[in-house]
Design a protein around this motif. Sequence first.
Motif, PDB file in Angstrom:
ATOM      1  N   TYR A  10      32.694  33.370  35.499  1.00 33.11           N
ATOM      2  CA  TYR A  10      33.137  33.388  36.895  1.00 33.11           C
ATOM      3  C   TYR A  10      33.112  34.846  37.373  1.00 33.11           C
ATOM      4  N   PHE A  11      32.990  35.010  38.703  1.00 29.05           N
ATOM      5  CA  PHE A  11      33.085  36.363  39.265  1.00 29.05           C
ATOM      6  C   PHE A  11      33.938  36.326  40.525  1.00 29.05           C
ATOM      7  N   SER A  12      34.477  37.491  40.849  1.00 23.25           N
ATOM      8  CA  SER A  12      35.321  37.627  42.032  1.00 23.25           C
ATOM      9  C   SER A  12      35.131  39.008  42.633  1.00 23.25           C
ATOM     10  N   LEU A  26      43.905  31.310  33.553  1.00 19.92           N
ATOM     11  CA  LEU A  26      43.309  30.010  33.291  1.00 19.92           C
ATOM     12  C   LEU A  26      44.359  28.913  33.288  1.00 19.92           C
ATOM     13  N   ASP A  27      43.947  27.711  33.706  1.00 24.83           N
ATOM     14  CA  ASP A  27      44.832  26.556  33.574  1.00 24.83           C
ATOM     15  C   ASP A  27      44.631  25.928  32.201  1.00 24.83           C
ATOM     16  N   GLN A  28      45.223  24.769  31.985  1.00 27.39           N
ATOM     17  CA  GLN A  28      45.156  24.138  30.680  1.00 27.39           C
ATOM     18  C   GLN A  28      43.759  23.629  30.328  1.00 27.39           C
ATOM     19  N   GLN A  29      42.892  23.495  31.333  1.00 28.72           N
ATOM     20  CA  GLN A  29      41.511  23.073  31.089  1.00 28.72           C
ATOM     21  C   GLN A  29      40.555  24.254  30.982  1.00 28.72           C
ATOM     22  N   GLY A  30      41.081  25.467  30.981  1.00 32.43           N
ATOM     23  CA  GLY A  30      40.242  26.648  30.869  1.00 32.43           C
ATOM     24  C   GLY A  30      39.555  27.060  32.148  1.00 32.43           C
ATOM     25  N   ARG A  31      40.075  26.591  33.296  1.00 29.92           N
ATOM     26  CA  ARG A  31      39.491  26.939  34.592  1.00 29.92           C
ATOM     27  C   ARG A  31      40.408  27.909  35.329  1.00 29.92           C
ATOM     28  N   PRO A  32      39.857  28.661  36.297  1.00 26.99           N
ATOM     29  CA  PRO A  32      40.710  29.595  37.043  1.00 26.99           C
ATOM     30  C   PRO A  32      41.802  28.865  37.813  1.00 26.99           C
ATOM     31  N   VAL A  33      43.023  29.356  37.699  1.00 30.88           N
ATOM     32  CA  VAL A  33      44.110  28.793  38.495  1.00 30.88           C
ATOM     33  C   VAL A  33      43.860  29.072  39.972  1.00 30.88           C
ATOM     34  N   ASP A  34      43.386  30.287  40.289  1.00 30.48           N
ATOM     35  CA  ASP A  34      43.079  30.685  41.670  1.00 30.48           C
ATOM     36  C   ASP A  34      41.583  30.484  41.913  1.00 30.48           C
ATOM     37  N   GLN A  35      41.190  29.253  42.188  1.00 30.56           N
ATOM     38  CA  GLN A  35      39.769  28.961  42.347  1.00 30.56           C
ATOM     39  C   GLN A  35      39.213  29.448  43.691  1.00 30.56           C
ATOM     40  N   GLN A  36      40.082  29.775  44.649  1.00 34.36           N
ATOM     41  CA  GLN A  36      39.592  30.274  45.935  1.00 34.36           C
ATOM     42  C   GLN A  36      38.978  31.664  45.809  1.00 34.36           C
ATOM     43  N   ASN A  37      39.425  32.418  44.816  1.00 35.60           N
ATOM     44  CA  ASN A  37      38.936  33.795  44.685  1.00 35.60           C
ATOM     45  C   ASN A  37      37.981  33.985  43.512  1.00 35.60           C
ATOM     46  N   TRP A  38      37.639  32.901  42.810  1.00 33.61           N
ATOM     47  CA  TRP A  38      36.708  33.003  41.693  1.00 33.61           C
ATOM     48  C   TRP A  38      35.584  32.010  41.874  1.00 33.61           C
TER      49      TRP A  38
END
Length: 272
Positions: A221-223, A231-243
Amino acid sequence: MGTKHYTKLYNKSRKWLITVVLSIVIVTNTFLVSTTAWAAKTPTPKPTSPSNAESYQADANSTTVATSSSSTTTASSSATQSSSATATNPPSTAPYHHHHATVTVRYVDQTGKLLATGTADYPFGPFVGRPYTTHPQSINNYHFVRMGAGSLPATGILSHHGDNGIVTYVYAPAYHLTTKTINEYVEYVDENGKALTNPYRARPVTFATVADVLHHTTVTYFSRTKTTLTLDQQGRPVDQQNWTRGNQATLAAIPNPTIKGYHVASNNAPPF
């Protein structure tokens, strides 16, 4: 044990038994018993041996003493008598009965798949009314994230006989995170390296690579606004709006400033 004291005086000419005194003192845990026998007049006494003259039975768990003699006896409790005889085996107390109780411990992934089982600790025994304790385990390529829905508390009190329920620990795959920030910095200098105007600093771009060590996969991912990824429990960015998912980001073109008396001769910017 008991102590017997006896005195016998016999007058052959008168054939009378003057007196017989029998004193038996029994000491138990909490009471004293004394028995005194006074012999009545008898016209034809029959001497007996001291070993068979009197007999008694004492029960440490009873408040009565049984005696046998040729004379009539009475027994009464007394708090003022004393004796060297003591009870050597006090009454035993029946042990308190505890009802057996346990809990089940399970370690699962986020889909409910069983990863491992465990055993609770019972510091005062696995009985009703006693505490139990459990702990997370170290599971290869996983990390603990939360207690399961409907799980018993990790530590509690056994409330009823038998299995009291399940303590559930939920685990997620272990993710390895690496970040790298790209900073664009432009200087404007003459042929001798002398600065001609203020440098230009572009907004940095941060790349974050998430590796799932369990499934051997990676995602990048980049920002342009954030430099720290959570990361959340699934390994994804918690703040998906900025990544944004991707391993490349385009840097905006930077127009060269106008400097009186100079023009651009060269630059060492990497090609795009």
